[in-house]
Write a protein that holds these residues in place. Structure first.
Motif, PDB file in Angstrom:
ATOM      1  N   THR A 148      22.049  70.785  31.598  1.00 45.44           N
ATOM      2  CA  THR A 148      21.244  70.196  30.514  1.00 45.44           C
ATOM      3  C   THR A 148      21.379  68.684  30.499  1.00 45.44           C
ATOM      4  N   ASP A 149      22.621  68.189  30.647  1.00 48.95           N
ATOM      5  CA  ASP A 149      22.852  66.741  30.670  1.00 48.95           C
ATOM      6  C   ASP A 149      22.143  66.091  31.859  1.00 48.95           C
ATOM      7  N   LYS A 150      22.168  66.773  32.992  1.00 49.67           N
ATOM      8  CA  LYS A 150      21.510  66.248  34.184  1.00 49.67           C
ATOM      9  C   LYS A 150      19.999  66.188  33.981  1.00 49.67           C
ATOM     10  N   GLU A 151      19.435  67.248  33.388  1.00 50.57           N
ATOM     11  CA  GLU A 151      17.994  67.275  33.132  1.00 50.57           C
ATOM     12  C   GLU A 151      17.586  66.161  32.169  1.00 50.57           C
ATOM     13  N   GLN A 152      18.426  65.927  31.152  1.00 52.00           N
ATOM     14  CA  GLN A 152      18.131  64.867  30.190  1.00 52.00           C
ATOM     15  C   GLN A 152      18.164  63.498  30.860  1.00 52.00           C
ATOM     16  N   ILE A 164      18.508  52.290  34.563  1.00 57.15           N
ATOM     17  CA  ILE A 164      18.150  53.342  35.519  1.00 57.15           C
ATOM     18  C   ILE A 164      19.322  53.628  36.463  1.00 57.15           C
ATOM     19  N   LYS A 165      19.977  52.568  36.952  1.00 58.58           N
ATOM     20  CA  LYS A 165      21.122  52.747  37.848  1.00 58.58           C
ATOM     21  C   LYS A 165      22.255  53.486  37.148  1.00 58.58           C
ATOM     22  N   ALA A 166      22.453  53.173  35.855  1.00 58.29           N
ATOM     23  CA  ALA A 166      23.512  53.847  35.100  1.00 58.29           C
ATOM     24  C   ALA A 166      23.212  55.340  34.964  1.00 58.29           C
ATOM     25  N   GLU A 167      21.936  55.678  34.725  1.00 53.09           N
ATOM     26  CA  GLU A 167      21.557  57.089  34.612  1.00 53.09           C
ATOM     27  C   GLU A 167      21.682  57.793  35.960  1.00 53.09           C
ATOM     28  N   GLU A 168      21.354  57.087  37.041  1.00 50.05           N
ATOM     29  CA  GLU A 168      21.492  57.676  38.378  1.00 50.05           C
ATOM     30  C   GLU A 168      22.960  57.959  38.701  1.00 50.05           C
ATOM     31  N   LYS A 169      23.848  57.045  38.289  1.00 46.43           N
ATOM     32  CA  LYS A 169      25.286  57.277  38.483  1.00 46.43           C
ATOM     33  C   LYS A 169      25.760  58.469  37.663  1.00 46.43           C
ATOM     34  N   ASN A 170      25.186  58.603  36.457  1.00 50.05           N
ATOM     35  CA  ASN A 170      25.552  59.727  35.604  1.00 50.05           C
ATOM     36  C   ASN A 170      25.127  61.049  36.243  1.00 50.05           C
ATOM     37  N   ILE A 171      23.947  61.073  36.874  1.00 50.66           N
ATOM     38  CA  ILE A 171      23.483  62.279  37.567  1.00 50.66           C
ATOM     39  C   ILE A 171      24.413  62.606  38.737  1.00 50.66           C
ATOM     40  N   GLU A 172      24.805  61.557  39.465  1.00 45.93           N
ATOM     41  CA  GLU A 172      25.736  61.767  40.585  1.00 45.93           C
ATOM     42  C   GLU A 172      27.053  62.369  40.084  1.00 45.93           C
ATOM     43  N   LYS A 173      27.538  61.869  38.935  1.00 45.90           N
ATOM     44  CA  LYS A 173      28.779  62.379  38.354  1.00 45.90           C
ATOM     45  C   LYS A 173      28.616  63.843  37.940  1.00 45.90           C
ATOM     46  N   LEU A 174      27.463  64.162  37.355  1.00 44.51           N
ATOM     47  CA  LEU A 174      27.201  65.537  36.904  1.00 44.51           C
ATOM     48  C   LEU A 174      27.076  66.485  38.089  1.00 44.51           C
ATOM     49  N   ASN A 175      26.482  66.022  39.187  1.00 44.09           N
ATOM     50  CA  ASN A 175      26.402  66.852  40.401  1.00 44.09           C
ATOM     51  C   ASN A 175      27.799  67.179  40.928  1.00 44.09           C
ATOM     52  N   ASN A 176      28.694  66.173  40.889  1.00 45.32           N
ATOM     53  CA  ASN A 176      30.077  66.405  41.322  1.00 45.32           C
ATOM     54  C   ASN A 176      30.772  67.418  40.418  1.00 45.32           C
ATOM     55  N   ARG A 177      30.511  67.296  39.109  1.00 47.61           N
ATOM     56  CA  ARG A 177      31.134  68.231  38.175  1.00 47.61           C
ATOM     57  C   ARG A 177      30.622  69.649  38.399  1.00 47.61           C
ATOM     58  N   LEU A 178      29.330  69.781  38.692  1.00 48.93           N
ATOM     59  CA  LEU A 178      28.777  71.109  38.979  1.00 48.93           C
ATOM     60  C   LEU A 178      29.411  71.710  40.228  1.00 48.93           C
ATOM     61  N   SER A 179      29.591  70.863  41.239  1.00 51.12           N
ATOM     62  CA  SER A 179      30.239  71.351  42.472  1.00 51.12           C
ATOM     63  C   SER A 179      31.670  71.785  42.196  1.00 51.12           C
ATOM     64  N   ASN A 180      32.367  70.991  41.376  1.00 52.96           N
ATOM     65  CA  ASN A 180      33.785  71.288  41.095  1.00 52.96           C
ATOM     66  C   ASN A 180      33.964  72.586  40.324  1.00 52.96           C
ATOM     67  N   ILE A 181      33.068  72.869  39.380  1.00 54.96           N
ATOM     68  CA  ILE A 181      33.269  74.098  38.605  1.00 54.96           C
ATOM     69  C   ILE A 181      33.006  75.336  39.456  1.00 54.96           C
ATOM     70  N   TYR A 182      32.161  75.221  40.479  1.00 52.80           N
ATOM     71  CA  TYR A 182      31.981  76.335  41.408  1.00 52.80           C
ATOM     72  C   TYR A 182      33.295  76.602  42.141  1.00 52.80           C
ATOM     73  N   ILE A 183      33.948  75.522  42.583  1.00 54.18           N
ATOM     74  CA  ILE A 183      35.236  75.659  43.286  1.00 54.18           C
ATOM     75  C   ILE A 183      36.296  76.216  42.348  1.00 54.18           C
ATOM     76  N   ASP A 184      36.320  75.678  41.092  1.00 55.77           N
ATOM     77  CA  ASP A 184      37.310  76.153  40.114  1.00 55.77           C
ATOM     78  C   ASP A 184      37.127  77.625  39.810  1.00 55.77           C
TER      79      ASP A 184
END
Length: 521
Positions: A450-454, A410-430
């Motif tokens: 999609t990855d975040k939802e999964q 569960i912690k690993a999936e939560e970290k993955n969601i955190e990483k995906l949120n950062n990537r979403l923020s970055n592509i808005y800036i890019d």
């Protein structure tokens, strides 16, 4: 005890469930009993195992705890008749995580039994793959849960539409040859139904009606269906061809006879258990006018009013804390409280209805209570036994490992969601900085979302499993704590009976009484 290194004697276990059988076709018989046996025998030849015996179960689920071949193998294992059990996969042995932990990680090490599953490389001697075996057992259990949920949802939808989903048609009806979810009247049996309703309206009680039908040699529902080649519930008991008062009582109360479909009255406690609970009427699936009625509404209403107006018989006294729990070992019928010179005893109801059908088991309430208390005390002694305690410790240890594994996942999936949120923020800036095009932004956004939802779905699933493992661990500890409460038990009460006892069978003779207690634990 056998030495597994010098004398590797193996028990082979093969299993085929109904679900597996449905999946087989002429091009894929890898799961068949014969092919499982061939694979295991070849493995034994290559690895120099002597085959003690092949244990087999067909048409049994991996979560079923009443598999005859499996239970015989476990009994022989406890006697140390062999030192190795070999299956094609761990799921052939069991799909129930609790069974896996109880035996493979609990009792087998105590008994000196090595467990091998060929295809998934399971080997209880290899401590390094214990976690992978636990993951496999979790996946197997999830498969059964998903299958159970899908079946329940499908059946529930059909019931709400008024479609008959029972395995057998009720007495008086048969399934429509052109539509298995629709009932049509079986006129010969329907005449008996009308006869019963008329007898009741004439003032005859349900016991008298049962005796009259038996005296007239009118086949009861199971016998009738057997004679006519209709499917029916097979109860291998000596009394299964006679009418009982409860059969009459159910018939007079069954709304199926006025054209209504009444289903969903009971539900299984869980996919693992055969135990069911009766749901409140508000939760039943009742749909009127689904098929032709056998009993007209006017007759039905008269019978229901007459049932309500009849006085309830019975003697006053202390409550029967064993009500509904006692059965006759000879015929399987219920045993009910009766009185003789102010002494209460349990009497076989089959014998009461028709003395020719059963010899009539009886046991005094006092004797039965005393024996139950003795067996509860013996149960306490078993739970305090060193071997049982060792198995319990192993079971609890393995569940703690599962809790740790699921928590980390569960912690690993939560970290993955955190990483995906950062990537979403970055592509808005890019995108704002012109580093990526609009199409690239939309593609990346869709992928990351999609990855975040999964991951969120996976977290929810793992949290559910974590809760279940914790509940199983708590249940195991609670069983021990419950039994310890009754170390000094002196008297039975309703709460104790409901907590500990599923049902009791009475057999033998007065001087050699047999009392078999089936526990809820």
């Amino acid at each position: 005890m056998l030495n597994m290194y010098n004398f590797p004697k193996a028990a082979l276990y093969v299993r085929l469930s109904k679900e597996d059988r449905n999946k087989l076709n002429k091009d894929d018989d890898s799961e068949s009993i014969i092919n499982q046996q061939r694979m295991l025998l070849e493995y034994c030849r290559q690895h120099q195992f002597d085959v003690y015996k092949i244990y087999s179960d067909e048409d049994f689920s991996g979560s079923d705890r009443e598999r005859p071949g499996f239970n015989q193998m476990i009994e022989d294992a406890s006697k140390k008749e062999f030192n190795t059990i070999i299956c094609k996969t761990q799921s052939r042995f069991a799909r129930d995580m609790e069974i896996i932990e109880k035996y493979i990680n609990g009792l087998f090490p105590i008994w000196g039994i090595r467990f091998i599953s060929i295809v998934d490389n399971g080997d209880s001697m290899n401590k390094a793959n214990r976690k992978s075996r636990q993951i496999n057992s979790l996946i197997d259990q999830w498969y059964l849960e998903d299958l159970s949920d899908n079946i329940r949802a499908t059946l529930s939808s059909k019931r709400r539409q008024g479609l008959w989903v029972g395995a057998f048609a009720p007495y008086g009806y048969i399934k429509d040859p052109n539509n298995k979810n629709h009932l049509v009247v079986d006129e010969e049996a329907a005449e008996v139904v009308r006869y019963v309703f008329n007898l009741y309206l004439q003032g005859m009680g349900i016991t008298s009606i049962a005796r009259k039908l038996n005296a007239q040699h009118i086949p009861n529902p199971a016998t009738y269906k057997k004679q006519h080649g209709q499917p029916f519930q097979n109860i291998n008991k000596e009394c299964s061809n006679m009418w009982h008062t409860y059969s009459i009582q159910r018939m007079l109360s069954n709304e199926i006879y006025i054209g209504s479909v009444v289903q969903g009255i009971q539900e299984k406690i869980s996919y693992k258990s055969f135990q069911k609970r009766k749901k409140p009427r508000s939760e039943w699936d009742i749909v009127a006018d689904c098929h032709e009625a056998i009993i007209d509404l006017k007759t039905w209403n008269k019978v229901q009013r007459l049932k309500e107006s009849k006085p309830k018989s019975g003697k006053t006294g202390s409550p029967n804390v064993l009500a509904g729990k006692v059965r006759c070992l000879t015929c399987g019928g219920s045993m009910r409280v009766a009185y003789n010179n102010h002494m209460r005893y349990f009497r076989c109801h089959t014998n009461f209805v028709d003395k020719s059908r059963c010899t009539g088991m009886t046991v005094s309430e006092k004797v039965l209570h005393r024996e139950i208390i003795r067996q509860i005390q013996a149960l306490y002694d078993m739970y305090a036994d060193d071997e049982f305690v060792a198995g319990q410790i192993a079971f609890e240890s393995s569940h703690m490992d599962k809790i740790e594994l699921l928590t980390k996942t569960i912690k690993a999936e939560e970290k993955n969601i955190e990483k995906l949120n950062n990537r979403l923020s970055n592509i808005y800036i890019d995108k704002a900085d012109g580093l990526i095009t609009q199409n690239e932004f939309l593609t990346l956004k869709a992928k990351f979302s999609t990855d975040k939802e999964q991951s969120e779905i996976e977290i929810e699933k793992y949290r559910k499993k974590l809760e279940e493992v914790r509940e199983e661990l708590g249940k195991s500890k609670n069983q021990t704590e419950v039994i310890r409460q009754y170390k000094d038990i002196q008297k039975l009460d309703y709460v104790t009976v409901q907590a500990l006892i599923d049902y009791i069978e009475i057999g033998g003779s007065r001087n050699n009484r047999i009392i078999n207690i089936h526990w809820n634990l």
